[in-house]
Enzyme design. Structure first.
Site, PDB file in Angstrom:
ATOM      1  N   TYR A  45       0.025  -1.125 -12.316  1.00 19.29           N
ATOM      2  CA  TYR A  45      -1.372  -1.227 -12.732  1.00 19.29           C
ATOM      3  C   TYR A  45      -1.621  -0.489 -14.046  1.00 19.29           C
ATOM      4  O   TYR A  45      -2.696   0.042 -14.276  1.00 19.29           O
ATOM      5  CB  TYR A  45      -2.307  -0.727 -11.628  1.00 19.29           C
ATOM      6  CG  TYR A  45      -2.035  -1.411 -10.314  1.00 19.29           C
ATOM      7  CD1 TYR A  45      -2.435  -2.721 -10.109  1.00 19.29           C
ATOM      8  CD2 TYR A  45      -1.328  -0.770  -9.301  1.00 19.29           C
ATOM      9  CE1 TYR A  45      -2.155  -3.377  -8.916  1.00 19.29           C
ATOM     10  CE2 TYR A  45      -1.041  -1.417  -8.109  1.00 19.29           C
ATOM     11  CZ  TYR A  45      -1.460  -2.719  -7.922  1.00 19.29           C
ATOM     12  OH  TYR A  45      -1.179  -3.372  -6.751  1.00 19.29           O
ATOM     13  N   CYS A  93     -14.358   5.303 -28.098  1.00 18.76           N
ATOM     14  CA  CYS A  93     -15.647   5.977 -28.233  1.00 18.76           C
ATOM     15  C   CYS A  93     -16.404   6.008 -26.907  1.00 18.76           C
ATOM     16  O   CYS A  93     -17.430   5.342 -26.725  1.00 18.76           O
ATOM     17  CB  CYS A  93     -16.477   5.285 -29.311  1.00 18.76           C
ATOM     18  SG  CYS A  93     -17.990   6.163 -29.737  1.00 18.76           S
ATOM     19  N   ARG A 151      -6.461   3.612 -15.608  1.00 23.65           N
ATOM     20  CA  ARG A 151      -6.567   4.172 -14.264  1.00 23.65           C
ATOM     21  C   ARG A 151      -7.309   5.518 -14.215  1.00 23.65           C
ATOM     22  O   ARG A 151      -8.122   5.727 -13.309  1.00 23.65           O
ATOM     23  CB  ARG A 151      -5.193   4.307 -13.613  1.00 23.65           C
ATOM     24  CG  ARG A 151      -4.516   2.963 -13.331  1.00 23.65           C
ATOM     25  CD  ARG A 151      -3.253   3.119 -12.483  1.00 23.65           C
ATOM     26  NE  ARG A 151      -3.594   3.438 -11.102  1.00 23.65           N
ATOM     27  CZ  ARG A 151      -3.457   4.606 -10.553  1.00 23.65           C
ATOM     28  NH1 ARG A 151      -2.968   5.637 -11.257  1.00 23.65           N
ATOM     29  NH2 ARG A 151      -3.794   4.820  -9.291  1.00 23.65           N
ATOM     30  N   GLU A 163       4.791  -6.144   1.668  1.00 27.14           N
ATOM     31  CA  GLU A 163       4.585  -6.508   0.263  1.00 27.14           C
ATOM     32  C   GLU A 163       4.399  -5.267  -0.610  1.00 27.14           C
ATOM     33  O   GLU A 163       3.308  -5.018  -1.123  1.00 27.14           O
ATOM     34  CB  GLU A 163       3.344  -7.387   0.121  1.00 27.14           C
ATOM     35  CG  GLU A 163       3.345  -8.668   0.924  1.00 27.14           C
ATOM     36  CD  GLU A 163       1.977  -9.330   0.917  1.00 27.14           C
ATOM     37  OE1 GLU A 163       1.050  -8.775   0.288  1.00 27.14           O
ATOM     38  OE2 GLU A 163       1.827 -10.383   1.542  1.00 27.14           O
ATOM     39  N   PRO A 164       5.419  -4.441  -0.802  1.00 26.59           N
ATOM     40  CA  PRO A 164       5.248  -3.293  -1.701  1.00 26.59           C
ATOM     41  C   PRO A 164       5.089  -3.739  -3.142  1.00 26.59           C
ATOM     42  O   PRO A 164       5.726  -4.702  -3.583  1.00 26.59           O
ATOM     43  CB  PRO A 164       6.549  -2.516  -1.502  1.00 26.59           C
ATOM     44  CG  PRO A 164       7.552  -3.563  -1.129  1.00 26.59           C
ATOM     45  CD  PRO A 164       6.786  -4.561  -0.288  1.00 26.59           C
ATOM     46  N   GLY A 165       4.247  -3.043  -3.867  1.00 30.12           N
ATOM     47  CA  GLY A 165       4.078  -3.286  -5.300  1.00 30.12           C
ATOM     48  C   GLY A 165       4.223  -1.992  -6.063  1.00 30.12           C
ATOM     49  O   GLY A 165       5.198  -1.747  -6.768  1.00 30.12           O
ATOM     50  N   ARG A 166       3.245  -1.104  -5.874  1.00 28.18           N
ATOM     51  CA  ARG A 166       3.250   0.190  -6.555  1.00 28.18           C
ATOM     52  C   ARG A 166       4.551   0.951  -6.307  1.00 28.18           C
ATOM     53  O   ARG A 166       5.128   1.528  -7.236  1.00 28.18           O
ATOM     54  CB  ARG A 166       2.057   1.027  -6.061  1.00 28.18           C
ATOM     55  CG  ARG A 166       1.906   2.377  -6.741  1.00 28.18           C
ATOM     56  CD  ARG A 166       0.860   3.224  -6.009  1.00 28.18           C
ATOM     57  NE  ARG A 166      -0.369   2.487  -5.758  1.00 28.18           N
ATOM     58  CZ  ARG A 166      -1.385   2.431  -6.612  1.00 28.18           C
ATOM     59  NH1 ARG A 166      -1.323   3.069  -7.753  1.00 28.18           N
ATOM     60  NH2 ARG A 166      -2.463   1.741  -6.304  1.00 28.18           N
ATOM     61  N   GLY A 226       0.789  -1.229   0.000  1.00 25.10           N
ATOM     62  CA  GLY A 226       0.000   0.000   0.000  1.00 25.10           C
ATOM     63  C   GLY A 226       0.811   1.264   0.000  1.00 25.10           C
ATOM     64  O   GLY A 226       0.253   2.368   0.023  1.00 25.10           O
TER      65      GLY A 226
END
Length: 411
Positions: free
Chosen positions: A370, A341, A311, A272-275, A237
């Site tokens: 992401y 469209c 996003r 658990e870092p991701g971003r 997070g």
């Protein structure tokens, strides 16, 4: 390995080499993703250095491309997976399946079958459960191995309500039910840890709420007997600043607050870092094809779309934008949108950008997390290539799809 712990805490869009980006756009076309694998490794090293003694895993869902996974495995990262495909791709990238953690969220039968089969030859695999049903289904499959319990701490944090998982009933065992579930796990499985994830995109000013959830995880660990647990996993997070004026996450402050919140533990702290690891290591290059003067705005049409980066349409997310071709021009407020469209296909409204002209190349920043993971083939648009930068070399990590790729599975 090279020590990257002292690298800058954030890479702003203007810090990228504009000449290199121009060359990449010319050689590989647009839209395209660019991933700087050196930056990925720097971010992992910096985060790990801020939490000495902790076990830092990479949350693969942020970016599961093989080039990223291989780069992180090279510097010693372990990987946390949220689906069977991430487990398989991690193994194909070189991960030892005994080091993987599978965080099951309402797992389909195929996912559980894959994980249980994998554990037969890799007993070090950890399966994290967030529902009693998952325990029943594991037992039905004859599984009696390593299990972690995902707690719902009842507190959610993050940049958007759709990522505040800590207060969402979809995720984790309700807090007061955890001791009873832990007793059952000890009887039938190997209880190795507790897990929780409060939300996503947390910066320094959001740490207080984030740590309230972590405090509850630490309390529950001591309640169920942390001396019998291998780890207490407080999830990820940790965010990056998407807006230019936002300061980066202060990792020293985060580390101190997290450790204070979780409290004294015999078990190992896991994160658990991701971003944080991949966001500022990636960007999108896109070419301007249309300039339209409208009564209330100037519309700048580009060849990237919500199929390239969803996003902004999904979360209302802000992504920095930069005119790579002519950064010296005076800024002009424009609305930037793609060829899909729907009115949702807009990257920016009334955004000051060095005045775009047709054929200019624009960069969309912080697209490493992401971004490609959520890319689609909407409008039968083939997905873009991904160009990897590493040790001064440029390579195609994923080629541009063709229409044949889009239709290949049709019968």
């Amino acid at each position: 390995m090279t020590d990257h712990a002292d690298s800058p805490p954030i890479r702003r869009l203007a810090d990228w080499d504009a000449d290199l980006l121009t060359r990449l756009a010319t050689e590989h076309g647009t839209p395209q993703y660019v991933m700087d694998l050196d930056r990925v490794k720097q971010n992992y090293a910096r985060f790990s250095a801020a939490f000495p003694g902790a076990h830092v895993m990479y949350a693969a869902k942020a970016h599961t491309g093989s080039a990223v996974l291989e780069a992180l495995l090279e510097v010693g990262a372990d990987i946390e997976c949220a689906a069977w495909g991430e487990l398989q791709r991690s193994i194909e990238a070189g991960a030892d399946p005994n080091t993987l953690q599978y965080t099951a969220v309402n797992p389909p039968d195929h996912d559980l079958d894959y994980a249980v089969d994998l554990a037969e030859d890799a007993p070090g695999l950890t399966i994290t459960i967030g529902a009693r049903d998952t325990l029943d289904r594991l037992a039905e499959r004859g599984y009696d191995g390593r299990v972690a319990i995902r707690i719902n701490p009842g507190i959610g944090t993050g940049h958007h309500e759709k990522v505040a998982t800590g207060a969402d009933a979809k995720f984790g065992i309700p807090y007061e039910q955890v001791p009873e579930v832990a007793d059952r796990v000890r009887e039938e499985f190997d209880l190795v840890g507790l897990h929780a994830h409060a939300g996503s995109g947390v910066l320094t000013d959001g740490l207080e709420d984030h740590c309230k959830a972590i405090e509850r995880v630490g309390e529950m660990a001591r309640r169920v007997g942390d001396d019998e647990l291998e780890f207490v996993d407080v999830g990820g997070g940790y965010g990056v600043p998407y807006r230019e004026e936002e300061p980066p996450l202060d990792l020293d402050v985060a580390s101190e607050m997290v450790r204070d919140a979780v409290g004294e533990l015999d078990a190992t702290l896991k994160l658990e870092p991701g971003r944080y690891i991949v966001a500022d290591a990636g960007l999108i290059l896109t070419t301007v094809n249309t300039i339209k003067e409208a009564p209330d705005t100037t519309v700048v049409g580009v060849d990237a779309s919500l199929a390239t980066l969803v996003r902004p349409a999904m979360f209302g997310s802000y992504h920095p934008m930069y005119n790579v071709s002519a950064p010296e021009r005076d800024p002009h407020e424009v609305t930037v949108g793609g060829p899909v469209c729907t009115s949702a296909d807009v990257f920016a409204h009334d955004r000051p950008i060095a005045r775009p002209e047709r054929d200019d190349v624009l960069a969309i920043g912080n697209a490493g997390s992401y971004g490609y993971e959520l890319a689609s083939q909407f409008h039968s648009q083939p997905r873009p290539p991904e160009i990897a930068l590493e040790d001064g070399e440029v390579r195609v990590a994923r080629r541009r799809e063709t229409l044949d790729d889009v239709t290949r599975v049709e019968q």
